[in-house]
Motif scaffolding. Structure first.
Motif, PDB file in Angstrom:
ATOM      1  N   GLY A 225       0.841  -1.195   0.000  1.00  0.00           N
ATOM      2  CA  GLY A 225       0.000   0.000   0.000  1.00  0.00           C
ATOM      3  C   GLY A 225       0.878   1.248   0.000  1.00  0.00           C
ATOM      4  O   GLY A 225       2.088   1.152  -0.191  1.00  0.00           O
ATOM      5  N   ALA A 226       0.303   2.419   0.126  1.00  0.00           N
ATOM      6  CA  ALA A 226      -1.076   2.670   0.518  1.00  0.00           C
ATOM      7  C   ALA A 226      -2.009   2.555  -0.695  1.00  0.00           C
ATOM      8  O   ALA A 226      -1.785   3.162  -1.733  1.00  0.00           O
ATOM      9  N   VAL A 227      -3.080   1.768  -0.479  1.00  0.00           N
ATOM     10  CA  VAL A 227      -4.051   1.550  -1.539  1.00  0.00           C
ATOM     11  C   VAL A 227      -4.913   2.786  -1.728  1.00  0.00           C
ATOM     12  O   VAL A 227      -5.254   3.171  -2.854  1.00  0.00           O
TER      13      VAL A 227
ATOM     14  N   ILE B  29      -0.533   3.041  -4.158  1.00  0.00           N
ATOM     15  CA  ILE B  29      -0.402   1.858  -5.004  1.00  0.00           C
ATOM     16  C   ILE B  29      -1.710   1.680  -5.769  1.00  0.00           C
ATOM     17  O   ILE B  29      -2.799   1.658  -5.167  1.00  0.00           O
ATOM     18  N   THR B  30      -1.635   1.542  -7.079  1.00  0.00           N
ATOM     19  CA  THR B  30      -2.849   1.333  -7.862  1.00  0.00           C
ATOM     20  C   THR B  30      -3.319  -0.109  -7.738  1.00  0.00           C
ATOM     21  O   THR B  30      -2.565  -0.999  -7.321  1.00  0.00           O
ATOM     22  N   LYS B  31      -4.566  -0.349  -8.124  1.00  0.00           N
ATOM     23  CA  LYS B  31      -5.096  -1.715  -8.114  1.00  0.00           C
ATOM     24  C   LYS B  31      -4.271  -2.616  -9.023  1.00  0.00           C
ATOM     25  O   LYS B  31      -4.036  -3.793  -8.715  1.00  0.00           O
TER      26      LYS B  31
ATOM     27  N   GLY C 240      -5.626   3.417   4.165  1.00  0.00           N
ATOM     28  CA  GLY C 240      -6.882   4.107   3.901  1.00  0.00           C
ATOM     29  C   GLY C 240      -8.069   3.222   3.607  1.00  0.00           C
ATOM     30  O   GLY C 240      -9.090   3.688   3.092  1.00  0.00           O
ATOM     31  N   ILE C 241      -7.983   1.939   3.925  1.00  0.00           N
ATOM     32  CA  ILE C 241      -9.085   1.013   3.633  1.00  0.00           C
ATOM     33  C   ILE C 241     -10.216   1.224   4.643  1.00  0.00           C
ATOM     34  O   ILE C 241      -9.984   1.286   5.847  1.00  0.00           O
ATOM     35  N   THR C 242     -11.432   1.316   4.139  1.00  0.00           N
ATOM     36  CA  THR C 242     -12.612   1.510   4.978  1.00  0.00           C
ATOM     37  C   THR C 242     -13.707   0.534   4.564  1.00  0.00           C
ATOM     38  O   THR C 242     -13.610  -0.141   3.533  1.00  0.00           O
TER      39      THR C 242
END
Length: 415
Positions: free
Chosen positions: A336-338, A350-352, A371-373
């Motif tokens: 990440g960071a995603v 980081i991109t998908k 930043g995942i929610t």
């Protein structure tokens, strides 16, 4: 990984005892260690001889082997057949003196020392120091890999020493050592029975990729009037599968005390505890592993120090970094960071596509982070991750248990 049985040798240091030393010896003997090494080498010879008589008598009552230390002439006068001597003394002993003893051991710090011990008739060796210890401040520990190397080079029984305690004793079980030597743990514990039972416990959780599913990372600023231990337990009740203790602004002593508390609650729920960055504290508290970034200790060095069963996670932002970490022995990768992260505002995104590329480039599992929610986790579907590492998504809520449960249910649908 094969786990071996380990014997326990108590090494004495009367200066560490808060109460009566001989009473402590009696209490230790009641727990039947493999042996007690009477190491009080700061004493004058006459003083050591008088103490030896008393300690030998106690050990004999409990059928515990007492090994005298350094004072060869004292052992001979007492007709006591068990001695441990440093390499320099071993070299100066006459052949007939060495032949007097049924058991003679020495401390080895290299393969060369092992060869000397074999040539001069030792019946066992002690090798170290293995983990960080106050007795060897400033000297880097040799690690589990050193023990493995020593065991390959000799058929003599090998006992590890140095920083070994109830928290890390289980690390020895992946080697072929005969056992471990412990000083401060026995000398300072309030209850020798409880301490001996702790040594029998194997706290290592092992590692499976499923443990990455809901990977909770602590953040002190989100405690909301709770203790860290309370908040972590709420996450575990909600279904967190791995916990990382991340404290950047604590001293080692403060972090160690916090880590011991968090480890206790994690193991209550059979969930591994990972320490962020600090390998020394991870070892000292008996954590199950450590997570390191690109600027921290190299994965290969941690693997050498801590052995095969220690969980090592590594941060990777490129395929090259990911493959290097895998080659050096990492168990998993944090990628990440995603998304934009409130805890790491300057983190590279980081991109998908990059997430998927890294996943396809390695054989070890990866966990998405940054930043995942609950609202955006759907966006990493089909990216090859084994789980999500989150901070605010669970610890940012007053009801941590509810937030963890809800996130876990949603992650089940995309992984």
């Amino acid at each position: 990984m094969i786990m071996y049985m380990c014997k326990v040798i108590c090494v004495t240091n009367r200066k560490l005892c808060e109460n009566n030393f001989l009473e402590k010896i009696k209490n230790i003997c009641e727990q039947h260690p493999t042996a007690i090494i009477l190491r009080e080498k700061d004493l004058l010879e006459e003083e050591y001889e008088e103490l030896s008589k008393k300690v030998i008598s106690i050990c004999n009552q409990y059928d515990v082997c007492c090994i005298l230390h350094t004072f060869v002439e004292v052992a001979k006068r007492l007709h006591h057949p068990y001695i441990h001597v440093p390499i320099p003394i071993l070299k100066t002993m006459r052949k007939e003196d060495r032949g007097f003893f049924q058991m003679i051991g020495t401390s080895c710090h290299s393969i060369e020392d092992v060869k000397i011990a074999e040539e001069l008739g030792c019946t066992y060796i002690i090798a170290g120091h293995i983990f960080p210890t106050d007795c060897k401040k400033g000297l880097a520990p040799r690690g589990i890999s050193f023990l493995m190397e020593i065991c390959k080079e000799t058929t003599l029984p090998v006992y590890g020493i140095g920083g070994i305690n109830a928290n890390n004793f289980s690390y020895l079980k992946q080697t072929k050592v005969a056992g471990g030597c412990i000083m401060s743990g026995f000398m300072q514990c309030k209850d020798t029975k409880i301490y001996r039972n702790e040594l029998r416990m194997d706290s290592m959780m092992g590692f499976q990729k499923e443990q990455l599913f809901i990977y909770g990372i602590t953040e002190r600023s989100l405690l909301n009037d709770k203790t860290m231990k309370q908040q972590v337990e709420e996450a575990l009740i909600g279904g967190a599968t791995l916990i990382q203790l991340r404290e950047k602004n604590m001293s080692n002593d403060e972090l160690l005390n916090e880590a011991k508390e968090i480890k206790e609650v994690c193991h209550k729920y059979h969930v591994p505890l990972i320490i962020n960055d600090n390998v020394e504290v991870a070892i000292a508290c008996g954590a199950d592993g450590v997570h390191v970034g690109q600027e921290d200790m190299e994965v290969k060095k941690i693997r050498q120090l801590c052995g095969d069963t220690f969980i090592i996670g590594a941060t990777a932002k490129t395929v090259e970094q990911a493959q290097k970490a895998e080659q050096e022995g990492a168990n998993y990768l944090g990628v990440g960071a995603v998304f934009a992260s409130p805890t790491k505002k300057n983190a590279k995104r980081i991109t998908k596509e990059e997430l998927k590329e890294i996943s396809n480039a390695v054989n070890i599992p990866i966990v998405a982070i940054g930043g995942i929610t609950y609202e955006n986790v759907d966006d990493i579907k089909d990216c090859g991750v084994s789980g999500v590492a989150v901070v605010s998504a669970i610890f940012g809520f007053r009801d941590v248990t509810k937030a963890t449960k809800q996130l876990k249910e949603k992650v089940k649908k995309i992984i």
